[in-house]
Design a protein around this motif. Structure first.
Motif, PDB file in Angstrom:
ATOM      1  N   LEU A   5     -29.971  14.398 -46.831  1.00  0.00           N
ATOM      2  CA  LEU A   5     -29.933  12.960 -46.600  1.00  0.00           C
ATOM      3  C   LEU A   5     -28.550  12.517 -46.141  1.00  0.00           C
ATOM      4  O   LEU A   5     -27.549  13.165 -46.436  1.00  0.00           O
ATOM      5  N   GLY A   6     -28.515  11.391 -45.466  1.00  0.00           N
ATOM      6  CA  GLY A   6     -27.282  10.683 -45.198  1.00  0.00           C
ATOM      7  C   GLY A   6     -27.280   9.395 -46.005  1.00  0.00           C
ATOM      8  O   GLY A   6     -28.191   9.126 -46.790  1.00  0.00           O
ATOM      9  N   MET A   7     -26.264   8.578 -45.791  1.00  0.00           N
ATOM     10  CA  MET A   7     -26.177   7.293 -46.503  1.00  0.00           C
ATOM     11  C   MET A   7     -25.383   6.310 -45.665  1.00  0.00           C
ATOM     12  O   MET A   7     -24.325   6.652 -45.128  1.00  0.00           O
TER      13      MET A   7
ATOM     14  N   ASP B 116     -24.367   0.303 -46.396  1.00  0.00           N
ATOM     15  CA  ASP B 116     -25.147  -0.675 -47.152  1.00  0.00           C
ATOM     16  C   ASP B 116     -25.916  -0.025 -48.299  1.00  0.00           C
ATOM     17  O   ASP B 116     -26.679  -0.690 -48.989  1.00  0.00           O
ATOM     18  N   GLY B 117     -25.720   1.282 -48.486  1.00  0.00           N
ATOM     19  CA  GLY B 117     -26.415   1.975 -49.554  1.00  0.00           C
ATOM     20  C   GLY B 117     -27.813   2.442 -49.195  1.00  0.00           C
ATOM     21  O   GLY B 117     -28.564   2.866 -50.070  1.00  0.00           O
ATOM     22  N   HIS B 118     -28.169   2.417 -47.913  1.00  0.00           N
ATOM     23  CA  HIS B 118     -29.489   2.921 -47.547  1.00  0.00           C
ATOM     24  C   HIS B 118     -29.436   4.434 -47.361  1.00  0.00           C
ATOM     25  O   HIS B 118     -28.387   5.014 -47.047  1.00  0.00           O
ATOM     26  N   THR B 119     -30.569   5.061 -47.578  1.00  0.00           N
ATOM     27  CA  THR B 119     -30.757   6.466 -47.241  1.00  0.00           C
ATOM     28  C   THR B 119     -32.174   6.605 -46.733  1.00  0.00           C
ATOM     29  O   THR B 119     -33.027   5.758 -47.042  1.00  0.00           O
TER      30      THR B 119
ATOM     31  N   TYR C 120     -29.746  17.251 -50.885  1.00  0.00           N
ATOM     32  CA  TYR C 120     -28.328  17.132 -50.575  1.00  0.00           C
ATOM     33  C   TYR C 120     -28.056  15.758 -49.986  1.00  0.00           C
ATOM     34  O   TYR C 120     -28.860  15.228 -49.208  1.00  0.00           O
ATOM     35  N   LEU C 121     -26.915  15.189 -50.341  1.00  0.00           N
ATOM     36  CA  LEU C 121     -26.429  13.949 -49.733  1.00  0.00           C
ATOM     37  C   LEU C 121     -25.140  14.288 -49.007  1.00  0.00           C
ATOM     38  O   LEU C 121     -24.141  14.647 -49.635  1.00  0.00           O
ATOM     39  N   HIS C 122     -25.159  14.205 -47.687  1.00  0.00           N
ATOM     40  CA  HIS C 122     -24.020  14.579 -46.838  1.00  0.00           C
ATOM     41  C   HIS C 122     -23.322  13.306 -46.389  1.00  0.00           C
ATOM     42  O   HIS C 122     -23.862  12.523 -45.608  1.00  0.00           O
TER      43      HIS C 122
ATOM     44  N   VAL D 118     -18.813   3.759 -51.392  1.00  0.00           N
ATOM     45  CA  VAL D 118     -20.213   3.342 -51.492  1.00  0.00           C
ATOM     46  C   VAL D 118     -20.929   4.181 -52.541  1.00  0.00           C
ATOM     47  O   VAL D 118     -21.707   3.664 -53.361  1.00  0.00           O
ATOM     48  N   LEU D 119     -20.681   5.486 -52.527  1.00  0.00           N
ATOM     49  CA  LEU D 119     -21.297   6.359 -53.526  1.00  0.00           C
ATOM     50  C   LEU D 119     -20.897   5.932 -54.937  1.00  0.00           C
ATOM     51  O   LEU D 119     -21.742   5.893 -55.844  1.00  0.00           O
TER      52      LEU D 119
END
Length: 237
Positions: free
Chosen positions: A137-139, A142-145, A194-196, A205-206
């Protein structure tokens, strides 16, 4: 690290090249495990510019790509020749070299709208070797994925952990074009998530996403809170 009910396993790197190689190694291991256990493996990835180096690194891995199915976490409902197409980016970036042998399952059909194409997309997903061996995933800031955007017209349904539909159309103020997205249960069911993310702004943001607050305000929280084992976060400056 764990805050506000969310937990992640964080991996920090000096730069994008090092991150890309390490993430490619991890995802390749997930795919190898799937091939060894089941004779087939599946991967769902995000678009955008951030994963380009990761795509190149993964494409060079000597897997039996002919038994790997690759799809997208989400896509804009645009033609394949659009520069905004995630599928086109995936074709250029990942399906090269050894990885050209992989089977690609796109999320955009010939129908005019994602609503009209939803039945076909649902059938395509049903034919995948599920659960995914890995989801990357990306992000957004604005906190969207995926296409889980704040204010999205189908956000509540897409984030329902008990939801039965694998994909939904999505329109939102920050989304630009109409989109199609996998739903939360399909992502949470993956064997590895995974969050890349890259840059100080995404790190901030994270940090906010790991605090208490509604998932609808920062939808990535739904993934971070719902994953057991924790989401693997790969970050570099």
């Amino acid at each position: 690290m764990a805050e506000g009910g969310a937990a992640v396993s964080r991996h920090d790197f000096d730069g994008p090249a090092e991150l890309a190689e390490s993430l490619a190694e991890a995802v390749a291991a997930n795919l190898e495990a799937g091939l060894a256990a089941r004779g087939a493996a599946s991967l769902a990835v995000s678009g955008g510019r951030t994963p380009e180096k990761f795509f190149a690194a993964l494409a060079a891995r000597p897997l039996d790509w002919s038994r790997v199915t690759v799809t997208l976490v989400d896509d804009r409902w645009v033609p394949l020749d659009s520069p905004r197409s995630n599928e086109a980016l995936l074709r250029r970036g990942l399906l090269q070299g050894p990885a050209a042998a992989a089977k690609l399952v796109g999320l955009v059909t010939a129908e005019a709208t994602p609503q009209a194409g939803l039945a076909e997309v649902t059938a395509r997903i049903a034919a995948l070797p599920l659960p995914f061996d890995a989801v990357v995933l990306g992000m957004g800031t604005d906190g969207h994925t995926a296409s889980f955007f704040p204010g999205g017209n189908n956000l509540v349904q897409a984030l329902d952990p008990e939801g039965a539909v694998p994909a939904l159309p999505m329109q939102a103020p920050g989304a630009g074009e109409p989109r199609i997205t996998l739903t939360l249960p399909l992502i949470l069911a993956a064997r590895a998530v995974y969050l890349h993310i890259e840059g100080a702004e995404k790190a901030a943001v994270l940090a906010r996403a790991l605090e208490k607050g509604a998932a609808e305000e920062m939808p990535v929280r739904a993934v971070l809170r719902g994953r057991k084992p924790p989401t693997e976060v790969y970050w570099c400056p």
